[in-house]
Design a protein around this motif. Structure first.
Motif, mmCIF file in Angstrom:
data_model
loop_
_atom_site.group_PDB
_atom_site.id
_atom_site.type_symbol
_atom_site.label_atom_id
_atom_site.label_comp_id
_atom_site.label_asym_id
_atom_site.label_seq_id
_atom_site.Cartn_x
_atom_site.Cartn_y
_atom_site.Cartn_z
ATOM 1 N N LYS A 197 24.357 60.665 39.422
ATOM 2 C CA LYS A 197 23.294 59.382 39.936
ATOM 3 C C LYS A 197 25.032 58.506 40.177
ATOM 4 C CE LYS A 197 25.486 57.221 37.282
ATOM 5 N NZ LYS A 197 26.939 57.166 37.119
ATOM 6 N N PRO A 198 24.780 58.074 40.980
ATOM 7 C CA PRO A 198 23.478 57.691 41.541
ATOM 8 C C PRO A 198 23.464 58.768 42.399
ATOM 9 C CG PRO A 198 24.811 56.159 42.271
ATOM 10 C CD PRO A 198 26.108 56.609 41.006
ATOM 11 N N VAL A 199 21.441 59.254 42.490
ATOM 12 C CA VAL A 199 21.557 60.770 43.077
ATOM 13 C C VAL A 199 22.361 60.095 45.041
ATOM 14 C CG1 VAL A 199 19.166 59.801 44.140
ATOM 15 C CG2 VAL A 199 20.194 61.999 44.203
ATOM 16 N N THR A 200 22.361 58.718 44.998
ATOM 17 C CA THR A 200 22.124 59.008 46.325
ATOM 18 C C THR A 200 22.830 57.284 47.272
ATOM 19 O OG1 THR A 200 20.587 57.990 47.684
ATOM 20 C CG2 THR A 200 21.129 60.339 47.825
ATOM 21 N N GLU A 211 9.835 59.236 39.629
ATOM 22 C CA GLU A 211 11.225 58.011 38.720
ATOM 23 C C GLU A 211 12.527 58.136 38.869
ATOM 24 O OE1 GLU A 211 9.156 60.358 34.431
ATOM 25 O OE2 GLU A 211 11.741 60.666 35.461
ATOM 26 N N VAL A 212 13.183 58.857 39.701
ATOM 27 C CA VAL A 212 14.702 58.258 40.361
ATOM 28 C C VAL A 212 14.138 57.338 41.582
ATOM 29 C CG1 VAL A 212 16.702 59.694 41.353
ATOM 30 C CG2 VAL A 212 15.032 61.050 39.140
ATOM 31 N N LEU A 213 13.317 57.861 42.814
ATOM 32 C CA LEU A 213 13.373 56.982 43.342
ATOM 33 C C LEU A 213 12.317 55.675 43.290
ATOM 34 C CD1 LEU A 213 12.612 57.050 46.371
ATOM 35 C CD2 LEU A 213 10.435 57.795 46.478
ATOM 36 N N ARG A 214 12.350 55.294 42.191
ATOM 37 C CA ARG A 214 12.372 53.900 41.948
ATOM 38 C C ARG A 214 12.861 53.544 41.015
ATOM 39 N NH1 ARG A 214 7.692 53.852 36.337
ATOM 40 N NH2 ARG A 214 9.629 55.731 35.958
ATOM 41 N N LEU A 250 20.471 52.592 32.892
ATOM 42 C CA LEU A 250 20.538 51.225 31.758
ATOM 43 C C LEU A 250 19.271 51.054 32.682
ATOM 44 C CD1 LEU A 250 23.373 48.723 31.044
ATOM 45 C CD2 LEU A 250 22.309 50.971 29.973
ATOM 46 N N LEU A 251 19.155 50.511 33.816
ATOM 47 C CA LEU A 251 17.903 51.200 34.898
ATOM 48 C C LEU A 251 17.260 52.016 34.588
ATOM 49 C CD1 LEU A 251 19.565 48.988 37.835
ATOM 50 C CD2 LEU A 251 17.957 47.910 35.890
ATOM 51 N N ASP A 252 17.484 53.052 34.101
ATOM 52 C CA ASP A 252 16.659 54.621 34.221
ATOM 53 C C ASP A 252 15.790 54.395 33.008
ATOM 54 O OD1 ASP A 252 16.035 56.979 35.186
ATOM 55 O OD2 ASP A 252 17.185 56.988 33.593
ATOM 56 N N GLN A 253 17.011 54.209 31.740
ATOM 57 C CA GLN A 253 16.783 54.312 30.913
ATOM 58 C C GLN A 253 14.913 53.211 30.562
ATOM 59 O OE1 GLN A 253 19.821 53.042 28.479
ATOM 60 N NE2 GLN A 253 20.550 55.059 28.082
ATOM 61 N N LEU A 254 15.219 51.790 31.746
ATOM 62 C CA LEU A 254 14.700 50.692 30.807
ATOM 63 C C LEU A 254 13.054 50.901 31.353
ATOM 64 C CD1 LEU A 254 14.508 47.532 29.813
ATOM 65 C CD2 LEU A 254 14.846 46.781 32.112
ATOM 66 N N ILE A 255 12.717 51.851 32.739
ATOM 67 C CA ILE A 255 11.736 51.538 33.240
ATOM 68 C C ILE A 255 11.111 52.627 32.887
ATOM 69 C CG2 ILE A 255 11.620 49.807 35.282
ATOM 70 C CD1 ILE A 255 12.596 52.485 37.024
ATOM 71 N N PHE A 256 11.773 54.047 31.817
ATOM 72 C CA PHE A 256 11.597 55.599 31.752
ATOM 73 C C PHE A 256 10.906 54.299 30.665
ATOM 74 C CE2 PHE A 256 11.990 59.558 28.979
ATOM 75 C CZ PHE A 256 11.276 60.223 29.536
ATOM 76 N N MET A 257 10.977 53.791 29.941
ATOM 77 C CA MET A 257 10.212 53.519 28.502
ATOM 78 C C MET A 257 9.150 52.621 28.575
ATOM 79 S SD MET A 257 12.132 51.671 25.333
ATOM 80 C CE MET A 257 13.344 50.768 26.030
ATOM 81 N N VAL A 270 14.461 73.218 43.799
ATOM 82 C CA VAL A 270 14.281 72.701 42.087
ATOM 83 C C VAL A 270 15.680 71.609 42.815
ATOM 84 C CG1 VAL A 270 14.622 72.144 40.433
ATOM 85 C CG2 VAL A 270 13.425 73.580 41.043
ATOM 86 N N LEU A 271 15.657 70.132 42.866
ATOM 87 C CA LEU A 271 16.450 69.648 42.972
ATOM 88 C C LEU A 271 16.396 68.746 41.721
ATOM 89 C CD1 LEU A 271 18.799 67.094 44.373
ATOM 90 C CD2 LEU A 271 16.465 66.093 45.425
ATOM 91 N N MET A 272 16.988 67.936 40.696
ATOM 92 C CA MET A 272 17.097 67.052 39.995
ATOM 93 C C MET A 272 18.695 66.342 39.324
ATOM 94 S SD MET A 272 15.731 68.613 36.048
ATOM 95 C CE MET A 272 16.334 68.302 34.907
ATOM 96 N N VAL A 273 18.131 65.763 38.807
ATOM 97 C CA VAL A 273 19.130 64.354 39.442
ATOM 98 C C VAL A 273 19.140 64.096 37.365
ATOM 99 C CG1 VAL A 273 20.795 62.021 39.051
ATOM 100 C CG2 VAL A 273 18.413 63.233 40.320
ATOM 101 N N HIS A 274 20.590 64.495 37.076
ATOM 102 C CA HIS A 274 21.254 63.908 36.475
ATOM 103 C C HIS A 274 21.463 62.815 35.934
ATOM 104 C CE1 HIS A 274 25.214 65.087 32.880
ATOM 105 N NE2 HIS A 274 24.244 65.772 32.572
ATOM 106 N N GLN A 275 20.220 62.499 34.870
ATOM 107 C CA GLN A 275 20.483 60.825 33.941
ATOM 108 C C GLN A 275 20.382 61.345 32.743
ATOM 109 O OE1 GLN A 275 19.558 58.397 35.325
ATOM 110 N NE2 GLN A 275 19.923 58.178 37.516
ATOM 111 N N ASN A 276 21.935 62.082 32.711
ATOM 112 C CA ASN A 276 21.967 62.456 30.982
ATOM 113 C C ASN A 276 21.754 61.784 29.582
ATOM 114 O OD1 ASN A 276 24.008 60.911 32.443
ATOM 115 N ND2 ASN A 276 25.732 62.302 31.187
ATOM 116 N N ARG A 277 21.650 59.841 30.351
ATOM 117 C CA ARG A 277 21.580 59.057 29.287
ATOM 118 C C ARG A 277 19.781 58.602 29.089
ATOM 119 N NH1 ARG A 277 26.334 56.959 27.398
ATOM 120 N NH2 ARG A 277 27.854 57.851 28.630
ATOM 121 N N ARG A 278 19.064 59.366 29.559
ATOM 122 C CA ARG A 278 17.737 59.432 28.562
ATOM 123 C C ARG A 278 17.677 60.247 27.710
ATOM 124 N NH1 ARG A 278 13.251 61.195 33.187
ATOM 125 N NH2 ARG A 278 13.671 59.282 34.594
#
Ligand code: NAD
Length: 355
Positions: A96-99, A327-330, A181-188, A118-126
């Motif tokens: 991350k950020p993926v791009t 979710e990453v796109l969001r 931090l934003l990934d965590q927030l809107i994932f939750m 398969v394309l997966m982004v390492h949003q490890n802080r989830r």
């Protein structure tokens, strides 16, 4: 596969690239069969660590033994490296950020779709315990209905490293910790963001932000503050959350924290006024001893599987990715809105994170 393990080449063998090598070794379902780094000194380190250093990226792509390309380079080159890997029939794990932008990520997703890889982004802080505790409190109503979330990371070291100072490489803190931090927030929080404002900080004189604050208002009534600072010699807690029944705080990554809730069993006692500065106050007096209950943080939820276990299951077609590209796109869309709000000073409304 090699000895029943999925084969990986790490592209960009710097700080995070070497950390992935360790994660992969610990996981056991994958094997690093080499690395590629434009810096030959990093190639030499890779050889010392026991991983073949490929001489060029073309060599990686034309090697039929490589199943997965893991991208841990600076952000500006993620897209090209990924698109070429996918076109060559490799699966991709990308840091991350993926791009650098929504458009680049769309190109990457289209390449994965076309190649059926398969394309997966390492949003490890989830997988962070502090986040999983807050998520549990949010879902279980531990402090009632949460209406305010403050998610912060504070440091005092300025922007680290070299490329992180430069816009061309995708530097700055919004694209760094901000993404997590934003990934965590809107994932939750599964609710539309109805308005947003932000302020980027340039205290250190870099061309990229050395921190930022974003305030997000969600349709379900939650307001959230997300803040990253690199000039904070005294840090504020990692999480501060308020609910209709109490308040929770998590200080740091060692899970120091507490929950204070209203004691429904106690008789209501008017707080006694206290001397405060040059005046008296009842409003700000601490609640009577029996009025609240102080408790420990709950045990964190556990994700059903680690990032790498999940990736293996996705390859096998037996699980959905925990980090989904939609979710990453969001998050990438949200980041563009935050940059825009910071630039214009305007409160943003009516934006579409799914665009
Ligand atoms: P780094 O500078 O330590 O390492 C990057 C490496 O990539 C360097 O060795 C550099 O020589 C190499 N490189 C540059 N251009 C290249 C190219 N075109 N092809 C091959 N190699 C190239 O940076 P880092 O801190 O390891 O960050 C790398 C990526 O990992 C970034 O996207 C960053 O945001 C991400 N990251 C993620 C986390 C996390 O927790 N998920 C933590 C740190 C970094």
């Amino acid at each position: 596969q090699k000895d029943g393990k999925h084969t990986v080449v790490i592209v960009g063998y710097g700080g995070m690239g070497s950390y992935h090598a360790k994660l992969i070794k610990d996981n056991g379902k994958f094997e690093v069969i080499g690395t590629y780094d434009t810096d030959t000194a990093r190639g030499a380190v890779s050889e010392q660590d026991g991983y073949r250093a490929y001489g060029s990226y073309d060599e990686v792509l034309s090697d039929g033994a490589v199943e997965i390309v893991l991208i841990a380079t600076p952000n500006d080159v993620h897209k090209d490296i990924a698109v070429r890997a996918l076109a060559a029939g490799k699966h991709v794990i990308c840091e991350k950020p993926v791009t650098m932008s929504v458009d680049e990520f769309k190109e990457m997703m289209a390449a994965a779709q076309q190649a059926q890889r398969v394309l997966m982004v390492h949003q490890n802080r989830r997988w962070d315990d502090d986040f999983l505790i807050i998520k549990q409190m949010y879902e279980q109503g531990t402090i009632g209905d949460i209406f305010r979330i403050e998610s912060r990371v504070h440091g005092a070291n300025g922007i680290p490293g070299d490329w992180r100072h430069l816009e061309a490489h995708g530097g700055g803190m919004l694209l760094d910790w901000g993404v997590h931090l934003l990934d965590q927030l809107i994932f939750m929080i599964d609710s539309k963001i109805t308005s947003l404002s932000s302020r980027l900080s340039f205290i250190l004189g870099d061309e990229v932000d050395d921190g930022f604050e974003a305030v997000l208002q969600f349709e379900n009534g939650i307001s959230a503050l997300v803040e990253v600072g690199t000039t904070n010699f005294i840090t504020l807690p990692r999480w501060y959350v308020k609910g209709t029944e109490g308040t929770g705080v998590i200080e740091d990554w060692s899970m120091t924290g507490r929950i204070v809730t209203r004691n429904h069993g106690a008789e209501r006692v008017e707080p006694t006024p206290i001397q405060a500065g040059a005046g008296l106050t009842k409003t700000m007096a601490p609640p009577s001893e029996t009025a609240t209950i102080t408790g420990a943080l709950p045990e964190p939820y556990r994700q059903p599987s680690s990032f790498y276990d999940n990736f293996a299951a996705v390859l096998a077609g037996t699980a959905e990715p925990i980090v989904k590209n939609e979710e990453v796109l969001r998050v990438m869309n949200l980041i563009e809105v935050i940059f825009e709000a910071g630039r214009t000073g305007e409160t943003m409304k009516d934006f579409d994170l799914y665009a």
